[in-house]
Design an enzyme around this catalytic site. Structure first.
Site, PDB file in Angstrom:
ATOM      1  N   GLU A 148       0.827  -1.212   0.000  1.00 12.60           N
ATOM      2  CA  GLU A 148       0.000   0.000   0.000  1.00 12.60           C
ATOM      3  C   GLU A 148       0.859   1.259   0.000  1.00 12.60           C
ATOM      4  O   GLU A 148       1.806   1.383   0.775  1.00 12.60           O
ATOM      5  CB  GLU A 148      -0.913   0.061   1.237  1.00 12.60           C
ATOM      6  N   ASP A 198       9.650   5.625  14.967  1.00 10.44           N
ATOM      7  CA  ASP A 198       9.420   7.042  14.697  1.00 10.44           C
ATOM      8  C   ASP A 198       9.786   7.823  15.958  1.00 10.44           C
ATOM      9  O   ASP A 198       9.220   7.576  17.020  1.00 10.44           O
ATOM     10  CB  ASP A 198       7.927   7.226  14.351  1.00 10.44           C
ATOM     11  N   ILE A 199      10.748   8.713  15.854  1.00 11.79           N
ATOM     12  CA  ILE A 199      11.140   9.527  17.011  1.00 11.79           C
ATOM     13  C   ILE A 199      10.917  10.989  16.645  1.00 11.79           C
ATOM     14  O   ILE A 199      11.436  11.464  15.631  1.00 11.79           O
ATOM     15  CB  ILE A 199      12.615   9.272  17.409  1.00 11.79           C
ATOM     16  N   ASP A 200      10.114  11.652  17.461  1.00 11.44           N
ATOM     17  CA  ASP A 200       9.685  13.008  17.149  1.00 11.44           C
ATOM     18  C   ASP A 200      10.141  13.949  18.271  1.00 11.44           C
ATOM     19  O   ASP A 200       9.918  13.670  19.445  1.00 11.44           O
ATOM     20  CB  ASP A 200       8.149  12.996  17.057  1.00 11.44           C
ATOM     21  N   CYS A 247      13.847  24.915  22.541  1.00  4.68           N
ATOM     22  CA  CYS A 247      12.751  24.970  21.565  1.00  4.68           C
ATOM     23  C   CYS A 247      11.537  24.238  22.128  1.00  4.68           C
ATOM     24  O   CYS A 247      11.632  23.531  23.125  1.00  4.68           O
ATOM     25  CB  CYS A 247      13.128  24.256  20.258  1.00  4.68           C
ATOM     26  N   CYS A 297      19.194  21.030  20.380  1.00  2.00           N
ATOM     27  CA  CYS A 297      18.389  19.860  20.755  1.00  2.00           C
ATOM     28  C   CYS A 297      18.504  18.714  19.754  1.00  2.00           C
ATOM     29  O   CYS A 297      18.109  17.578  20.048  1.00  2.00           O
ATOM     30  CB  CYS A 297      16.928  20.225  21.018  1.00  2.00           C
ATOM     31  N   SER A 342      13.097  13.071   8.898  1.00  8.79           N
ATOM     32  CA  SER A 342      11.689  13.225   8.493  1.00  8.79           C
ATOM     33  C   SER A 342      11.437  14.467   7.630  1.00  8.79           C
ATOM     34  O   SER A 342      10.385  14.602   7.036  1.00  8.79           O
ATOM     35  CB  SER A 342      10.804  13.315   9.736  1.00  8.79           C
ATOM     36  N   GLY A 388      12.202  15.193  13.227  1.00  7.17           N
ATOM     37  CA  GLY A 388      12.397  13.851  13.787  1.00  7.17           C
ATOM     38  C   GLY A 388      13.111  12.917  12.842  1.00  7.17           C
ATOM     39  O   GLY A 388      13.576  13.318  11.762  1.00  7.17           O
ATOM     40  N   VAL A 389      13.196  11.655  13.265  1.00  8.88           N
ATOM     41  CA  VAL A 389      13.837  10.630  12.429  1.00  8.88           C
ATOM     42  C   VAL A 389      12.988   9.361  12.420  1.00  8.88           C
ATOM     43  O   VAL A 389      12.230   9.099  13.361  1.00  8.88           O
ATOM     44  CB  VAL A 389      15.272  10.284  12.931  1.00  8.88           C
ATOM     45  N   HIS A 390      13.141   8.601  11.347  1.00 10.65           N
ATOM     46  CA  HIS A 390      12.452   7.317  11.216  1.00 10.65           C
ATOM     47  C   HIS A 390      13.491   6.232  10.959  1.00 10.65           C
ATOM     48  O   HIS A 390      14.530   6.505  10.364  1.00 10.65           O
ATOM     49  CB  HIS A 390      11.493   7.337  10.014  1.00 10.65           C
ATOM     50  N   ASP A 412       7.556   6.466  19.662  1.00 10.32           N
ATOM     51  CA  ASP A 412       6.108   6.372  19.496  1.00 10.32           C
ATOM     52  C   ASP A 412       5.826   4.891  19.225  1.00 10.32           C
ATOM     53  O   ASP A 412       5.899   4.428  18.092  1.00 10.32           O
ATOM     54  CB  ASP A 412       5.665   7.247  18.316  1.00 10.32           C
TER      55      ASP A 412
END
Length: 420
Positions: free
Chosen positions: A45, A110-112, A123, A132, A161, A165-167, A304
């Site tokens: 998908e 997922d880190i945000d 921030c 940060c 991202s 953030g990073v994935h 998350d």
């Protein structure tokens, strides 16, 4: 060289990006997984977010050419990747109820940065800065080591991202086949910061300390002083000192209130704190580590977990453009992780202008050179003329490494077919 990104220009830039710069060849090679499993790509998908937040789910494609044509026709503002299903996702309404199932997907994380708002002073919300961003570096260091050494996963793609953030995409076959409960178990293993906004102390370390926590601590110790004491100044003002002391048992807290009056800098205060915790070790309850608890609460990755658990959970695709910042969601080279700068990641306006510039100079030469050449070959050269090139190279190397492992799989399969 930096071109200001203007959100209003996105509809004009996306057609050029998808026509000339998006790395379709490497992208298809990644998601096709060497064609080892029949219909793997076809049953995947894709979801597109179009202009004005129009959301189109359950898109699927037969091959690279179909994917290209559709993306060039729709020019999505955002691309999300979902699971590999039991049937074509486009047929989800027509198959018998209950038979349309999400079968496989990469194990994703997922880190945000917004999840760290209670522990960063520089921030808040969607804002990030170089002070940060260290939190993302720490998260990648800790999680990547664990995925590689504790779980044995070889193919881990880390992606910025495009905003805050990073994935991570873990692409090993074993990871893609994990059940929902197994994914939840991996996410649980990697989680140490728990409890909502109301919880004051969000970290409860075990006694004895788990080896994974010990390994994570090495990473935290490496970054903590520079990040927390210098850049975030967590022992600078009375308000931030009180916040740190609230994580310690009362008996240590009272002594430190006194100690802190005698020293001036955050680093000196931290040394006092560590000393006091060491002195009080015999008195403190089991599982109370003081300085370690603080380091974990302020710096440990905040996952998350819902994103990691669900097989059918959608996650933003690499090389999607972030509509708010205009930055491309690019793979991160872990060999240069400490040098990665989110603000140096190219925007769509920058790479489109770089391409225009490169094409202006040699338009005539290009016409002659490209006569009779397929579009694909021309586009390969196009992204190489822009700042996107080094990020596509990181992606290319990742895909090549995976292809080496599929070759072994395909050889095994063909050998098995011969054994009759």
């Amino acid at each position: 060289m930096s071109y200001e990104y203007d959100q209003a220009s996105l509809p004009d830039l996306l057609p050029l990006y998808y026509r000339r710069l998006f790395p379709f060849s490497q992208y298809f090679r990644w998601l096709n997984y060497g064609g080892v499993t029949k219909n793997y790509f076809q049953n995947r998908e894709f979801s597109f977010t179009l202009k004005d937040d129009i959301y189109v789910r359950y898109q699927c494609f037969n091959n690279q050419s179909e994917l290209e044509k559709e993306m060039q026709k729709m020019n999505p503002y955002k691309i999300d990747i979902g699971a590999v299903y039991s049937h074509r996702p486009s047929q989800h309404n027509t198959v018998k109820s209950g038979t349309f199932q999400a079968l496989e997907k990469e194990l994703v994380f997922d880190i945000d940065m917004t999840d760290y708002d209670d522990v960063r002073n520089c921030c808040s919300a969607a804002e990030i800065c170089s002070k940060c961003w260290t939190l993302m570096t720490i998260a990648i260091r800790i999680l990547d080591r664990a995925l590689k050494e504790d779980f044995g996963f070889k193919h881990r793609l880390w992606v910025y991202s495009g905003r805050r953030g990073v994935h991570c995409w873990v692409c090993d076959e074993a990871a893609r086949k994990l059940t929902q409960s197994a994914r939840a178990a991996v996410a649980e293993y990697l989680s140490a910061v728990k409890g909502g906004e109301e919880a004051i102390k969000k970290v409860q370390l075990s006694d004895p300390i788990h080896p994974f926590i010990k390994e994570s601590l090495k990473v935290l110790e490496h970054y903590f002083e520079d990040y927390a004491l210098v850049n975030q100044d967590i022992l600078g003002s009375k308000e931030s000192i009180d916040k740190v002391l609230a994580l310690l048992p009362e008996e240590v807290r009272d002594l430190l209130q006194n100690d802190f009056l005698k020293v001036k800098t955050a680093t000196q205060r931290w040394e006092c704190l560590k000393k006091r915790v060491l002195q009080m070790q015999g008195v403190l309850k089991k599982g109370v580590y003081g300085d370690w608890d603080i380091m974990f609460q302020y710096c440990y990755p905040r996952l998350d977990t819902n994103v990691s658990k669900g097989i059918n959970h959608l996650l933003k695709s690499p090389f999607s453009v972030h509509p708010k910042t205009g930055r491309v969601s690019v793979p991160i080279d872990l060999k240069l992780l400490d040098q990665f700068d989110p603000f140096a990641v190219p925007t769509i306006s920058l790479i489109c202008q770089e391409l225009d510039k490169a094409l202006e100079g040699d338009e005539e030469a290009n016409d002659k050179e490209n006569e009779g050449e397929p579009e694909q070959k021309r586009r390969v050269r196009d992204y190489k003329k822009t700042s996107l090139a080094k990020y596509v190279k990181v992606f290319e190397q990742f895909v090549e490494k995976m292809e080496q492992s599929w070759k072994g799989e395909l050889l095994k399969k063909s050998d098995q077919q011969k054994d009759f």
